[in-house]
Design a protein around this motif. Structure first.
Motif, PDB file in Angstrom:
ATOM      1  N   PHE B  95      35.941  42.804  48.385  1.00  0.00           N
ATOM      2  CA  PHE B  95      36.464  42.664  47.027  1.00  0.00           C
ATOM      3  C   PHE B  95      37.124  41.315  46.866  1.00  0.00           C
ATOM      4  CE2 PHE B  95      35.420  46.934  46.664  1.00  0.00           C
ATOM      5  CZ  PHE B  95      35.920  47.622  47.750  1.00  0.00           C
ATOM      6  N   LYS B  96      37.037  40.823  45.640  1.00  0.00           N
ATOM      7  CA  LYS B  96      37.627  39.494  45.365  1.00  0.00           C
ATOM      8  C   LYS B  96      39.133  39.530  45.516  1.00  0.00           C
ATOM      9  CE  LYS B  96      35.996  38.743  41.287  1.00  0.00           C
ATOM     10  NZ  LYS B  96      35.640  38.236  39.965  1.00  0.00           N
ATOM     11  N   GLU B  97      39.707  40.595  45.034  1.00  0.00           N
ATOM     12  CA  GLU B  97      41.161  40.674  45.041  1.00  0.00           C
ATOM     13  C   GLU B  97      41.575  42.136  45.001  1.00  0.00           C
ATOM     14  OE1 GLU B  97      41.756  38.439  41.469  1.00  0.00           O
ATOM     15  OE2 GLU B  97      41.662  40.207  40.210  1.00  0.00           O
ATOM     16  N   ALA B  98      42.803  42.395  45.359  1.00  0.00           N
ATOM     17  CA  ALA B  98      43.367  43.743  45.258  1.00  0.00           C
ATOM     18  C   ALA B  98      44.627  43.642  44.409  1.00  0.00           C
ATOM     19  CB  ALA B  98      43.704  44.288  46.639  1.00  0.00           C
TER      20      ALA B  98
END
Lengths: 470, 558
Positions: B95-98
């Motif tokens: 994932f790109k970011e959380a």
């Protein structure tokens, strides 16, 4: 009023109106939350909580006995007080008798007694329930660390029958009406700046262009590429860790047939044929999406070369297709499959609504169907449960898998669970029941005006609309 | 007490509000600043404490666990945390970011910060966190709420206590003023001064001697003087009323005396004296009545008069009056015949009469009073000179002031005072020169009047020959043509030849019960358009005749 006073008043009124106007994003009509879902259920019951759409509804209408805050500690919105001993063998629950399902059905001690007995019997055989004034004590002969987590599932939430097809819970909403391609949920007690109605609309990809997307607040459960770009631009977005795997269910009694389907139906080719509009596919090699412990990225191991053509007796394989615009592509894949295996795939197109009644009842008339496995709870049950349940997607349930699944459900030790999960996945692979296609990582869209859109907790693909305020 | 508190609040609410707001704003700002610092510190501390666990979950790609850890790292004052992982080969993190926290954005009211997330020397990624200033302010305000309420009450108490003394003084002053107002309203002005003195004495000690107290003292003196003047005015009015009453009552006896004198067989000199005196007394009575009725008007109208005639007239009386005193000579020399000035003729004659009387009364035995009329450079000089005993210098300086008299038994001191004020009101002045043993010279200087226009004409009907004489002299001086008639019969005989627009002046009392206004009515019916009552009566007597003008006994020429 002097000129200066007039100007000042106008300026203040203008500033106030900017704050008060809401300036809502498209789709966020005042007080109504409209959502598009694929396949509305015919029944709203806690027993069907494992179904994604039913789960969406239950999140609004029911309140489980416990919730986790940020996935670690448990708390309750419907118990005044609760305790357990240090060994988790004895529990004390004191229901909040101020809560009620409706004005005719209170959440009283009589209801709670029956409820806790019935629910605990699903968890364990040996236990005792004792009433202590307004509270109830549940005792187990041995420690049961998973008991609270069990009670926090929506399928175990307190519920009463509203009609023969609808159950009512202690949530903020209740089912107002069902039918005509929509389910309407109404709020029991209105609140200021909160949604008072939820309308779940049946979505069909074939009619994608006919929907009035301007009214919709939530279209995160349909393919986002069906939504016009200009609508999306009016919503706020964030990259969601969506733990969802799309898999091909292989529902055939013959293991050899299943083996050939698993190994000879090229996963990448098949998924591109089934979803011709989609370009990005995150590869998964088992039913678990990456992000869940036990998941393994990468394509599934397929080896068709060692398999001769099928020589046994078999009817044509029925592939239920709920998408549109992919007939030609699927026909090509079927052609190739036939040439490899000698097995013919018959593509049967059905809308999700037409498909829905067949999915969970024996006999299921399909051999293959593509489904999405969402994490309705951050637990393995979402990815494994449908395999072992009689109302899952298979005509037969494997007892070995069921046994391992039950052990996973009971064991709270992370190490032991991990081992059991590996064991389950291994047994599952041997039986060729599921061909993993891809994992979905998507952008989620939400109305800009909601001021308390909290993410990172219980997955916003199933939002609790009752909590939203603007 | 409630009233006192209310007054304190009413007077000071702006300053009080400003003080409270300043405190609240300062404390709120300071609290928010502290909260932000604490939020930062807590986040960084939590990151350090959980770094190892986060690293393990991140490398395993365990999303659930990383989320749980991020919730531990986040604290209540941090709105949102976003983890941007480093990208490396073999990473299970897809994932790109959380993100955990509230996604709602207030771009202009939030702080965005970014820190590296380091675990045991390895940077796992960057942690961006957002602090919403609106939320922080609201939370801090809720925490400080009890303090703010306490401060509001504390400031209120402070306000009341610190203003109590001042307001009590103010209330004492108000009580004094109210008392003064009620005394004034009730007309007891004479006790105001005592009341003020008493109230000042009762004020707090700090007030005594302050400019306020001085002002109040001066005010009390002014009020006292006003009360005195009011009292004098009342006396003056009473005197005026009495004078008017006397003037009114004396007219009938004077008329009777005049009528009786007409019937006497007297030498000319005595007749002139009696007639003149009666006319003077009537004139004085008329004048008094006129002043009483329209004091401003009666005072304010000097008229252009030929001075020689007036002086001659009054000196003639004086000569007769003092003829029994042996050795007294009263002489008149006019070096400016025909000279005129704007004066009140009666007043001027009174002044001359008084001056001559003063001179005569100052003679021990014989003496000469020389009255001279002269004109120079647009000025008229009336000089009254005597060769009496003279006036000492120290008294000379005070003469002319009201009430100041010298050497005259029963003198009121009003004569010279009136002479000075009258001369000054006519645009002139009064000088007195004297030295003991060398006599006294009083010189009245007046501005000379311009010659009147010629060609004016009028008709007079009056039974008083003295009036005739006056009018003739004035007409002569003015170059005007006057026809004077003594009786209505004489007038009626000549009326037919008179032009109808000629000014006709008629006395009201024409003798034998004939009323001048009846004659006027008759003339009006006959077409005469310019009719005037020349009388001492007021205009209200002739209110029923709106076409009839009313004037006094003075000739019309200026």
């Amino acid at each position: 009023m002097s000129d200066r006073e007039q100007k000042t008043t106008s300026l203040i009124a203008g500033i106030l109106s900017l704050f008060l106007c809401g300036c809502g994003s498209p789709g966020a009509e005042s007080g109504r939350w409209e959502v598009l879902l694929m396949g509305l259920p015919e029944e709203v019951a806690t027993a069907r909580a494992w179904e994604t759409v039913t789960y969406y509804i239950l999140k609004q209408t029911h309140e489980p006995l416990f919730r986790t805050d940020e996935g670690e500690n448990f708390h309750s919105r419907i118990l005044k007080k609760w305790e357990k001993d240090i060994l988790s063998g004895q529990y004390l629950f004191c229901p909040d008798t101020d809560k009620e399902f409706d004005k005719d059905h209170a959440f009283g001690p009589e209801f709670f007694s029956e409820y806790i007995t019935k629910t605990t019997s699903k968890y364990a055989r040996n236990f005792s329930v004792e009433r202590r004034g307004g509270c109830f004590s549940v005792s187990f002969p041995s420690p049961q660390k998973g008991y609270i987590e069990f009670l926090s599932r929506y399928e175990n939430a307190p519920s009463i029958r509203q009609t023969d097809k609808v159950e009512m819970g202690l949530g903020e909403f209740f089912v107002g009406s069902m039918g005509g391609g929509k389910i309407v949920l109404r709020r029991k007690k209105p609140v200021p700046n909160g949604y008072s109605e939820i309308v779940l609309n049946e979505y069909s990809p074939a009619k994608a262009k006919t929907y009035d997307y301007g009214r919709i607040s939530d279209f995160n459960k349909i393919p986002v590429f069906d939504v016009p770009r200009e609508i999306l631009s009016g919503f706020a977005t964030y990259n969601n860790i969506e733990l969802r795997s799309d898999v091909l269910i292989i529902n055939h009694p013959d293991a050899e047939v299943r083996k050939r389907i698993y190994n000879c139906l090229d996963a990448d080719r098949f998924r591109r044929a089934f979803f011709p509009q989609k370009n990005d596919f995150y590869n998964i090699s088992n039913v678990l999406p990456v992000g869940v412990s036990g998941a393994v990225p990468g394509l599934p191991l397929q080896d068709c070369s060692a398999l001769p053509k099928f020589g046994g007796r078999s009817r044509d394989l029925v592939l239920f297709n709920h998408r549109s615009g992919n007939i030609e592509q699927l026909a090509a894949v079927a052609e190739e499959f036939w040439s490899r295996t000698g097995l013919k795939i018959n593509v049967v197109s059905r809308t999700p609504k037409e498909l829905s009644p067949f999915l969970h009842k024996y006999p299921r008339p399909y051999n293959m169907v593509v489904i999405s496995l969402d994490t309705v709870t951050p637990a393995y049950e979402s990815f494994f449960g449908f395999i072992v349940r009689p109302d899952g997607y298979f005509n037969q349930q494997d007892p070995v898998l069921k046994k391992i699944f039950d052990e996973i459900s009971r064991d709270t030790d992370p190490g032991k669970r991990a081992l059991l999960v590996d064991k389950f996945l291994g047994e599952l692979h041997k039986r060729y029941l599921i061909l993993p296609l891809y994992q979905n990582v998507k952008e989620l869209y939400y109305p800009r005006r909601i001021k308390n859109f909290i993410v990172g907790r219980e997955f916003m693909t199933y939002p609790e609309v009752a909590d939203f305020r603007w | 007490m409630v009233k006192l508190f209310t007054r304190i609040l009413v007077y000071n609410w702006r300053h009080y509000s400003a003080a409270v707001l300043v405190f609240v704003a300062f404390w709120q700002g300071y609290s928010v600043f502290s909260t932000l610092r604490v939020a930062d510190d807590k986040l960084l501390t939590a990151m350090r404490q959980n770094a190892a666990y986060f690293e393990k979950a991140f490398l395993a790609g365990d999303v659930f666990e990383t989320q749980r850890i991020m919730w531990r790292v986040k604290n209540d004052n941090i709105k949102r945390i976003t983890f941007h992982p480093v990208v490396f080969e073999g990473s299970r993190w897809i994932f790109k970011e959380a993100v955990v926290g509230n996604l709602y954005d207030r771009p202009r009211a939030q702080l965005n910060r970014s820190v590296p997330f380091v675990s045991n020397g390895a940077e796992l990624g960057r942690l961006e966190y957002v602090i919403d200033l609106v939320d922080v302010n609201a939370a801090v305000f809720a925490e400080n709420y009890a303090l703010f309420v306490t401060v509001v009450l504390f400031f209120l108490g402070l306000l009341i206590l610190s203003n109590m003394g001042a307001l009590q003084t103010l209330l004492a002053i108000e009580r004094s003023v109210n008392e003064i107002n009620s005394i004034t309203d009730s007309g007891q002005g004479d006790i105001i001064r005592d009341s003020i003195k008493k109230n000042i004495a009762s004020l707090p000690a700090g007030i005594i001697g302050t400019p306020f107290a001085q002002m109040t003292t001066r005010m009390s003196e002014a009020l006292g003087q006003a009360a005195r003047l009011e009292s004098e005015l009342a006396v003056s009015k009473a005197v005026s009323d009495m004078a008017a009453q006397v003037a009114h009552d004396i007219r009938s006896p004077l008329a009777a005396l005049g009528a009786a004198a007409k019937g006497l067989d007297l030498p000319d000199e005595k007749r002139t004296l009696i007639d003149g005196s009666i006319a003077r007394m009537q004139g004085i009575a008329d004048d008094l009545l006129r002043r009483y009725r329209a004091p401003a008007a009666a005072k304010a109208k000097p008229e252009t008069c030929a001075l020689a005639g007036l002086i001659e007239q009054v000196l003639a009386e004086k000569r007769i009056q003092h003829k029994d005193r042996a050795g007294i000579k009263i002489e008149f020399r006019s070096d400016a015949d025909g000279v005129k000035a704007a004066v009140d003729p009666k007043e001027l004659q009174r002044i001359i009469s008084n001056l001559v009387n003063n001179s005569v009364e100052a003679f021990a035995g014989s003496g000469t009073v020389a009255v001279r009329l002269a004109a120079t450079d647009g000025k008229v000089l009336i000089e009254v000179k005597d060769d009496g005993k003279g006036i000492p210098a120290e008294i000379l300086a005070r003469l002319g002031a009201k009430g100041e008299t010298h050497g005259k038994a029963g003198g009121t001191g009003l004569g010279l005072y009136h002479a000075r004020t009258s001369a000054e009101s006519w645009g002139g002045g009064l000088k007195i020169e004297s030295a003991p043993g060398k006599g006294t010279t009083v010189v009245m200087e007046l501005p000379a009047a311009a010659k009147p226009a010629a060609g004016l004409r009028a008709v007079l009907l009056d039974d008083d020959l003295l009036v005739h004489m006056n009018w003739r002299m004035a007409a002569k001086a003015a170059g005007a043509d006057l026809k004077a008639f003594k009786t209505p019969e004489e007038f009626a005989a000549a009326a037919g030849a008179l032009p109808r627009d000629i000014p006709v002046y008629i006395d009201s009392e024409l003798g034998d019960g004939v009323k001048g206004e009846d004659i006027a009515v008759d003339l009006h019916e006959r077409g005469f358009t310019d009719l005037t009552m020349a009388t001492g009566h007021g205009a209200e007597k002739f209110a029923a005749l709106p076409w009839l003008k009313v004037t006094g006994k003075e000739p019309p020429w200026q």
